[in-house]
Motif scaffolding. Structure first.
Motif, PDB file in Angstrom:
ATOM      1  N   ALA A  76       0.831  -1.207   0.000  1.00  0.00           N
ATOM      2  CA  ALA A  76       0.000   0.000   0.000  1.00  0.00           C
ATOM      3  C   ALA A  76       0.864   1.255   0.000  1.00  0.00           C
ATOM      4  CB  ALA A  76      -0.923  -0.006   1.215  1.00  0.00           C
ATOM      5  N   VAL A  77       1.960   1.209   0.744  1.00  0.00           N
ATOM      6  CA  VAL A  77       2.865   2.365   0.782  1.00  0.00           C
ATOM      7  C   VAL A  77       3.483   2.598  -0.597  1.00  0.00           C
ATOM      8  CG1 VAL A  77       4.899   3.368   1.869  1.00  0.00           C
ATOM      9  CG2 VAL A  77       3.382   1.905   3.198  1.00  0.00           C
ATOM     10  N   GLN A  79       2.275   1.905  -3.524  1.00  0.00           N
ATOM     11  CA  GLN A  79       1.299   2.507  -4.430  1.00  0.00           C
ATOM     12  C   GLN A  79       1.080   3.975  -4.120  1.00  0.00           C
ATOM     13  OE1 GLN A  79       0.020   1.278  -7.279  1.00  0.00           O
ATOM     14  NE2 GLN A  79       1.464  -0.396  -6.854  1.00  0.00           N
ATOM     15  N   ALA A  80       1.050   4.315  -2.824  1.00  0.00           N
ATOM     16  CA  ALA A  80       0.889   5.716  -2.433  1.00  0.00           C
ATOM     17  C   ALA A  80       2.092   6.543  -2.881  1.00  0.00           C
ATOM     18  CB  ALA A  80       0.709   5.820  -0.918  1.00  0.00           C
ATOM     19  N   GLN A 262       4.029   2.162   8.024  1.00  0.00           N
ATOM     20  CA  GLN A 262       3.262   1.953   6.796  1.00  0.00           C
ATOM     21  C   GLN A 262       1.917   2.663   6.851  1.00  0.00           C
ATOM     22  OE1 GLN A 262       3.173  -1.957   5.008  1.00  0.00           O
ATOM     23  NE2 GLN A 262       5.036  -2.598   6.086  1.00  0.00           N
ATOM     24  N   CYS A 266       0.918   6.089   4.562  1.00  0.00           N
ATOM     25  CA  CYS A 266      -0.266   6.094   3.691  1.00  0.00           C
ATOM     26  C   CYS A 266      -1.204   7.236   4.060  1.00  0.00           C
ATOM     27  CB  CYS A 266      -0.984   4.753   3.783  1.00  0.00           C
ATOM     28  SG  CYS A 266      -0.139   3.386   2.951  1.00  0.00           S
ATOM     29  N   GLU A 270      -2.111  10.777   1.807  1.00  0.00           N
ATOM     30  CA  GLU A 270      -3.483  11.160   1.476  1.00  0.00           C
ATOM     31  C   GLU A 270      -3.688  12.661   1.689  1.00  0.00           C
ATOM     32  OE1 GLU A 270      -6.076   8.780   3.848  1.00  0.00           O
ATOM     33  OE2 GLU A 270      -5.311   6.877   3.031  1.00  0.00           O
TER      34      GLU A 270
END
Length: 375
Positions: A76-77, A79-80, A262, A266, A270
């Motif tokens: 997820a990190v 992708q961010a 992590q 994220c 945002e």
């Protein structure tokens, strides 16, 4: 009955006989005590989050399962980070516990008998320190008097030493400047091994090097979240060709990025608009601080593309000014005098908030008016 512990001399002898000789003189990395001080020595973002955002972040952390290991890949990190830095999908990412871990992985992968790590100097101290820790030869190549890459010296050192890894910080720490693009390109083209462009301070300059990745498959770009306001997370990233990143990943220890980091990264990304605005504010303050330093007697500041400013003070005054700024005014800055011949009489100041910068300027003005004997 428990046997008594061996005397300290015996323990010292036992330890020393197994330590690699080149590491015996190493001391722990020193970090100054910042308690109660205005902290302008470590290139951190001085701005905290607003209360509402902090509350939302803490609420996000409630869902983190601390009884479970973190995502080993930090998917997820990644992708961010791809979204935030506009990293193309055909480039691979490797996450590190700060940039320091990534530098260590590079030194471990490309180290070995006779293998060399090369970097311009003065530069980021961790390049030479980690090379030494990893058992890798280190070659520092002096910059010019104007803190530019010495093209002739760099190319000669590359030809002679055949470095496995070359590190070049853009902008450079501690000088704050960007190197000439043509000279940088010549270094990349001449490199027999891997070249790493360290973009730790990319938030404070308009120059980016990600496009070069498509041109040079042996090039890596390294970035960090530390300078944009997330130093406490210890999160760095390396970007480059999948084949190269995969080899580095084979040395990475599992679960190197913890669950709280992590989740926090994220969440922060945002709200990247806040981080970007803070970086822009620091760029504006950098300009104001630079102009004010230019007006102080005996001070020569150097133009910077980072969140700090290098300045040269009257001969022999750098240690005194650093000491008195802390002792009298509780302001921490970095004294670089003695670290490299090109940094004689130099101090490095992190750009702080307007109030912090004003306090520094007032204190410097006062100290510069005193005779050197008032130490």
């Amino acid at each position: 009955m428990t046997e008594p512990s061996p005397p300290p001399e015996e323990l010292h002898t036992r330890i020393e006989q197994w330590i690699r000789p080149e590491l015996r003189s190493l001391a722990p990395y020193h970090v100054a005590d910042a308690s109660g001080c205005i902290k302008l020595d470590a290139m951190e973002n001085p701005y905290p989050w607003p209360g509402t955002l902090t509350t939302a972040w803490l609420e996000r952390l409630r869902s983190v399962e601390l009884n479970r290991y973190p995502d080993p890949q930090g998917s997820a990190v990644k992708q961010a980070l791809r979204r935030h830095f506009a990293i193309a999908e055909h480039h691979a990412l490797l996450l590190g516990n700060g940039s320091d871990e990534l530098i260590l992985l590079l030194a471990l992968l490309f180290g070995g008998t006779g293998h060399c790590l090369l970097a311009p100097e003065p530069g980021f101290v961790m390049y030479s320190l980690i090379a030494r820790q990893a058992g890798m030869a280190y070659c520092g190549v002096a910059l010019t008097e104007q803190f530019e890459l010495d093209r002739t010296a760099m190319l000669a050192a590359i030809a002679e030493r055949q470095p496995a890894v070359i590190f070049i910080a853009q902008p450079n720490n501690p000088t704050g400047n960007l190197f000439d693009p043509a000279t940088l390109r010549a270094v990349i083209e001449a490199a027999p091994g891997v070249v790493v462009i360290d973009e730790a301070y990319c938030a404070f300059t308009d120059t980016q090097h990600l496009p070069l990745l498509d041109e040079f498959p042996h090039l890596l770009v390294m970035r960090t979240l530390s300078k944009i306001g997330l130093a406490g997370l210890r999160l760095g990233l390396l970007i480059g060709a999948p084949a190269l990143i995969e080899r580095l990943d084979s040395l990475r220890l599992p679960y190197n990025i913890n669950s709280l980091t992590q989740a926090s990264a994220c969440f922060a990304l945002e709200h990247a608009s806040l981080l970007t605005e803070q970086s822009q504010q620091l760029r504006r303050e950098r300009s104001r601080l630079f102009a004010a330093l230019q007006s102080l007697p005996g001070i020569t500041p150097y133009a910077s593309e980072a969140n700090f400013i290098l300045l040269r003070v009257p001969a022999g005054e750098a240690p005194r000014l650093q000491r008195l700024l802390k002792a009298r005014h509780r302001i921490l800055i970095k004294c670089l005098d003695g670290g490299h011949p090109l940094l004689r009489d130099c101090l490095r100041i992190t750009v702080g908030t307007p109030a912090e910068n004003d306090a520094l300027l007032d204190a410097l003005t006062q100290l510069l008016c005193e005779p050197p004997s008032n130490a």
